[in-house]
Design a protein around this motif. Sequence first.
Motif, PDB file in Angstrom:
ATOM      1  N   VAL A  75      37.869  42.631  47.535  1.00  7.90           N
ATOM      2  CA  VAL A  75      38.983  41.750  47.870  1.00  7.90           C
ATOM      3  C   VAL A  75      40.091  42.100  46.897  1.00  7.90           C
ATOM      4  O   VAL A  75      39.881  42.083  45.679  1.00  7.90           O
ATOM      5  N   GLU A  77      43.963  41.469  45.480  1.00  5.65           N
ATOM      6  CA  GLU A  77      45.191  40.690  45.378  1.00  5.65           C
ATOM      7  C   GLU A  77      46.287  41.683  45.053  1.00  5.65           C
ATOM      8  O   GLU A  77      46.145  42.495  44.138  1.00  5.65           O
ATOM      9  N   THR A 102      44.018  39.723  55.050  1.00  9.32           N
ATOM     10  CA  THR A 102      43.243  38.486  55.158  1.00  9.32           C
ATOM     11  C   THR A 102      44.030  37.289  54.643  1.00  9.32           C
ATOM     12  O   THR A 102      45.045  37.423  53.979  1.00  9.32           O
ATOM     13  N   GLU A 105      41.584  33.814  49.348  1.00  7.50           N
ATOM     14  CA  GLU A 105      41.714  34.231  47.952  1.00  7.50           C
ATOM     15  C   GLU A 105      42.489  35.522  47.768  1.00  7.50           C
ATOM     16  O   GLU A 105      43.285  35.656  46.869  1.00  7.50           O
ATOM     17  N   GLY A 106      42.215  36.523  48.575  1.00  8.20           N
ATOM     18  CA  GLY A 106      42.861  37.814  48.402  1.00  8.20           C
ATOM     19  C   GLY A 106      43.802  38.125  49.538  1.00  8.20           C
ATOM     20  O   GLY A 106      43.970  37.342  50.475  1.00  8.20           O
ATOM     21  N   ASP A 107      44.399  39.304  49.445  1.00  3.28           N
ATOM     22  CA  ASP A 107      45.356  39.746  50.453  1.00  3.28           C
ATOM     23  C   ASP A 107      44.777  40.798  51.390  1.00  3.28           C
ATOM     24  O   ASP A 107      45.133  40.864  52.560  1.00  3.28           O
ATOM     25  N   LEU A 109      41.024  43.015  52.442  1.00  2.00           N
ATOM     26  CA  LEU A 109      39.589  43.229  52.325  1.00  2.00           C
ATOM     27  C   LEU A 109      39.357  44.705  52.619  1.00  2.00           C
ATOM     28  O   LEU A 109      39.761  45.205  53.671  1.00  2.00           O
ATOM     29  N   THR A 136      41.115  42.818  41.632  1.00  2.00           N
ATOM     30  CA  THR A 136      40.092  43.109  42.632  1.00  2.00           C
ATOM     31  C   THR A 136      38.808  42.374  42.304  1.00  2.00           C
ATOM     32  O   THR A 136      38.545  42.038  41.151  1.00  2.00           O
ATOM     33  N   SER A 137      38.034  42.152  43.334  1.00  2.68           N
ATOM     34  CA  SER A 137      36.682  41.614  43.192  1.00  2.68           C
ATOM     35  C   SER A 137      35.820  42.396  44.173  1.00  2.68           C
ATOM     36  O   SER A 137      36.086  42.383  45.373  1.00  2.68           O
ATOM     37  N   THR A 138      34.813  43.099  43.657  1.00  2.00           N
ATOM     38  CA  THR A 138      34.013  43.993  44.486  1.00  2.00           C
ATOM     39  C   THR A 138      32.574  43.505  44.583  1.00  2.00           C
ATOM     40  O   THR A 138      31.999  43.074  43.590  1.00  2.00           O
TER      41      THR A 138
END
Length: 166
Positions: A75, A77, A102, A105-107, A109, A136-138
């Motif tokens: 995800v 941002e 999306t 939380e994020g922009d 995916l 980022t969150s992976t």
Amino acid sequence: MSDPEEAVDALDARLLLLLSDEPRLGVLECSRRLGVARGTVQARMDRLERRGVLRGFPPEVDLAAIGYRLTAFAVLEIAQGKRIEVAERLSAIDEVCEVHATTGEGDLLVRMVARSNADLQRVIDEVVDVRWVQRTSTSIALSTPIPPRVRPLLERVAGRPETAPS
């Protein structure tokens, strides 16, 4: 698709199911199996292609079988108003398979693949280095209990359950 002329009808759905199961079938064999004229099948295929419903017949490639055993989702941002620019830069990273804009939380995916944990770190580093990516969150996918599919939707439109060939 709210326009009735744009809707996929039962025959379209049956044709798409048939081509999903056996993408190498010719128009004549499709017409025989569907019980309609060859010209009808050809006209339907042309219309589905023109509308972007049917986008070709590429082979389904098992990424794990060609060495890309890890799948991860990130995800991202990103800086305000830079979605298109970031997506263009992400498309230059070969291991990035999909990018979706999306909400939440994020922009974006991002689905990416890698050959190993170390290779995944390299891919993540490339993604993080993209200008305008702020955070980022992976997550690594452990399995895929439901792979990408359209069959249930086509079966609903076709008006009857279909079974894939064994």
